[in-house]
Scaffold this active site. Structure first.
Site, PDB file in Angstrom:
ATOM      1  N   CYS A 152      -7.793  -1.795  -4.145  1.00 37.98           N
ATOM      2  CA  CYS A 152      -6.352  -1.550  -4.013  1.00 37.98           C
ATOM      3  C   CYS A 152      -5.592  -2.874  -4.090  1.00 37.98           C
ATOM      4  O   CYS A 152      -4.548  -2.952  -4.733  1.00 37.98           O
ATOM      5  CB  CYS A 152      -6.034  -0.858  -2.688  1.00 37.98           C
ATOM      6  SG  CYS A 152      -6.318   0.924  -2.723  1.00 37.98           S
ATOM      7  N   CYS A 177       0.862  -1.195   0.000  1.00 32.93           N
ATOM      8  CA  CYS A 177       0.000   0.000   0.000  1.00 32.93           C
ATOM      9  C   CYS A 177       0.893   1.238   0.000  1.00 32.93           C
ATOM     10  O   CYS A 177       0.614   2.241  -0.667  1.00 32.93           O
ATOM     11  CB  CYS A 177      -0.884   0.029   1.246  1.00 32.93           C
ATOM     12  SG  CYS A 177      -1.881  -1.439   1.492  1.00 32.93           S
ATOM     13  N   ARG A 201     -12.798   0.130  -1.502  1.00 30.43           N
ATOM     14  CA  ARG A 201     -11.521   0.803  -1.801  1.00 30.43           C
ATOM     15  C   ARG A 201     -10.335  -0.134  -1.517  1.00 30.43           C
ATOM     16  O   ARG A 201      -9.415  -0.265  -2.331  1.00 30.43           O
ATOM     17  CB  ARG A 201     -11.423   2.091  -0.980  1.00 30.43           C
ATOM     18  CG  ARG A 201     -10.236   2.992  -1.244  1.00 30.43           C
ATOM     19  CD  ARG A 201     -10.147   3.442  -2.666  1.00 30.43           C
ATOM     20  NE  ARG A 201      -9.380   2.501  -3.482  1.00 30.43           N
ATOM     21  CZ  ARG A 201      -9.316   2.557  -4.814  1.00 30.43           C
ATOM     22  NH1 ARG A 201      -9.959   3.466  -5.488  1.00 30.43           N
ATOM     23  NH2 ARG A 201      -8.608   1.672  -5.483  1.00 30.43           N
ATOM     24  N   HIS A 261       1.020   5.078  -1.493  1.00 35.05           N
ATOM     25  CA  HIS A 261       0.473   5.968  -0.462  1.00 35.05           C
ATOM     26  C   HIS A 261       1.518   6.306   0.601  1.00 35.05           C
ATOM     27  O   HIS A 261       1.175   6.537   1.753  1.00 35.05           O
ATOM     28  CB  HIS A 261      -0.754   5.330   0.195  1.00 35.05           C
ATOM     29  CG  HIS A 261      -1.896   5.141  -0.751  1.00 35.05           C
ATOM     30  ND1 HIS A 261      -2.676   6.183  -1.185  1.00 35.05           N
ATOM     31  CD2 HIS A 261      -2.381   4.040  -1.367  1.00 35.05           C
ATOM     32  CE1 HIS A 261      -3.599   5.720  -2.022  1.00 35.05           C
ATOM     33  NE2 HIS A 261      -3.431   4.425  -2.156  1.00 35.05           N
TER      34      HIS A 261
END
Lengths: 103, 267
Positions: B228, B176, B224, B180
């Site tokens: 992802c 992730c 979401r 991010h």
């Protein structure tokens, strides 16, 4: 069954500001699904609005209007508390009407 | 020396030019969102969610007003800002969607498989979970995110979420944090926030659930995270699994103090 429309109608000065959200798939008939089959056309073809029985909007729509359409317009000659009724009809012949009191 | 300075000046001009372009893109996106004003199509979901909350349905013909979202049975206002959290009655940490699954199965008598089969809406195939999520999230709009992590299971879930956030895996060796882990990055038009920081996490977390214009659907934090994982080419993230709940708790906790502004509208 179709979802209710979200209608706001507010009197400002001598005009009523109308904002409408409609829940509709608005399929153009041009798309294909994952298996390559054409997704059949299914969209709103007519939208009408009337205030106390007097027609204030009559619109012919086509496939180029987005999914879950948003429509805003103004009209004159109504008072607070008058009933505004909005109706749409789609290619499948389904139709939906919702009514609000002008605020 | 003079040439050096000129080069530096040129480099600085290029950098600020790129920054300006990014700012202009962000500004154009903000204008686009402003055009919708209060008229977010998510309101259609909110209306449906509200009806689903009070309608008697399912094998037991019950409504959901006895559902405890953490603040007591039937309390909807402010509940979403304090989720995910530990629930005594199920003995686990649940996010909003898993809590709704618990309530729907226990109160209305639907099976979990029935509810989860339609967890993500698609056109005429509508998701009750997404509609209920919008209704409940909207009732927390304006409230600060509040995740105190008092229960040890919540702390464990947070640690698991944090580990998952930085865990690199899959054919692309992605985590992730790959996308991010820094502020000011974009994928196409979407601003990527640094979700391990309060500032970035607040900007992202408080906007979900959101209406996705490109899909014509409302999407929740559950979707979401699921998407992802798909984009990272990882195995499917099981809905409501410990990793899924851990990740949403990790994001929520990082966003603590941020003011909920969902449902928002996105690309």
């Amino acid at each position: 069954m179709s979802d209710p429309m979200r209608i706001r109608a507010v009197l400002t000065g001598d005009k009523v500001d109308v904002k409408i959200l409609m829940g509709h798939v608005m399929e153009t008939g041009q798309r294909k699904d994952a298996d390559g089959n054409v997704v059949p056309a299914h969209y709103i073809v007519k939208v009408t609005a009337s205030c106390n029985g007097r027609e204030v909007l009559d619109a012919d729509w086509g496939p180029s209007v987005s999914k879950n359409p948003y429509l805003a317009f103004r009209f004159k000659g109504a008072a607070k508390g008058d009933k505004l009724k909005v109706t749409w009809t789609d290619t499948a012949g389904e139709s939906r009407s919702d009514e609000v009191a002008i605020a | 020396m003079g040439r050096w300075l000129a080069c530096l000046g040129l480099a600085a001009a290029l950098v600020s030019g790129a920054a300006r372009a990014a700012d202009a893109t962000e500004q154009a996106l903000d204008e686009y969102r402003d055009m919708f004003g209060d008229e977010n199509p998510a309101e259609l979901w909110e209306l449906r969610g509200q009806a689903l909350w009070t309608e008697k349905r399912g094998p037991r013909q019950a409504d959901l007003t006895a559902c405890d979202l953490g603040l007591g049975p039937g309390v909807v206002a402010g509940a979403y800002a304090q989720l995910p959290r530990w629930f005594d009655d199920t003995g686990r940490v649940e996010d909003l969607e898993m809590r709704l699954v618990t309530c729907i199965t226990r109160l209305q008598g639907y099976s979990e498989a029935e509810v989860l089969a339609r967890r993500f809406g698609d056109g005429d195939k509508k998701s009750d979970l997404e509609a209920l999520s919008v209704y409940i999230a909207k009732a927390s709009s304006g409230q600060p995110v509040n995740i105190p992590l008092r229960h040890s299971a919540e702390q464990r879930a947070y640690a698991l979420g944090e580990a998952a956030f930085f865990y690199r895996a899959g054919p692309h060796d992605f985590a992730c944090a790959t996308c991010h882990g820094d502020n000011g990055k974009r994928i196409r038009l979407q601003a990527m926030n640094k979700l391990s920081d309060a500032e970035g996490a607040r900007r992202s977390y408080t906007q979900i659930p959101a209406y996705r214009t490109s899909q014509g659907e409302v999407r929740t934090i559950g979707w979401r995270l699921y998407d992802c994982f798909r984009q990272q080419r990882l195995p499917e993230l099981r809905f409501g699994s410990e990793v899924a709940v851990g990740l949403s708790l990790y994001l929520a906790r990082n966003a603590e103090g941020g003011v909920m502004a969902a449902p928002s509208i996105k690309r």
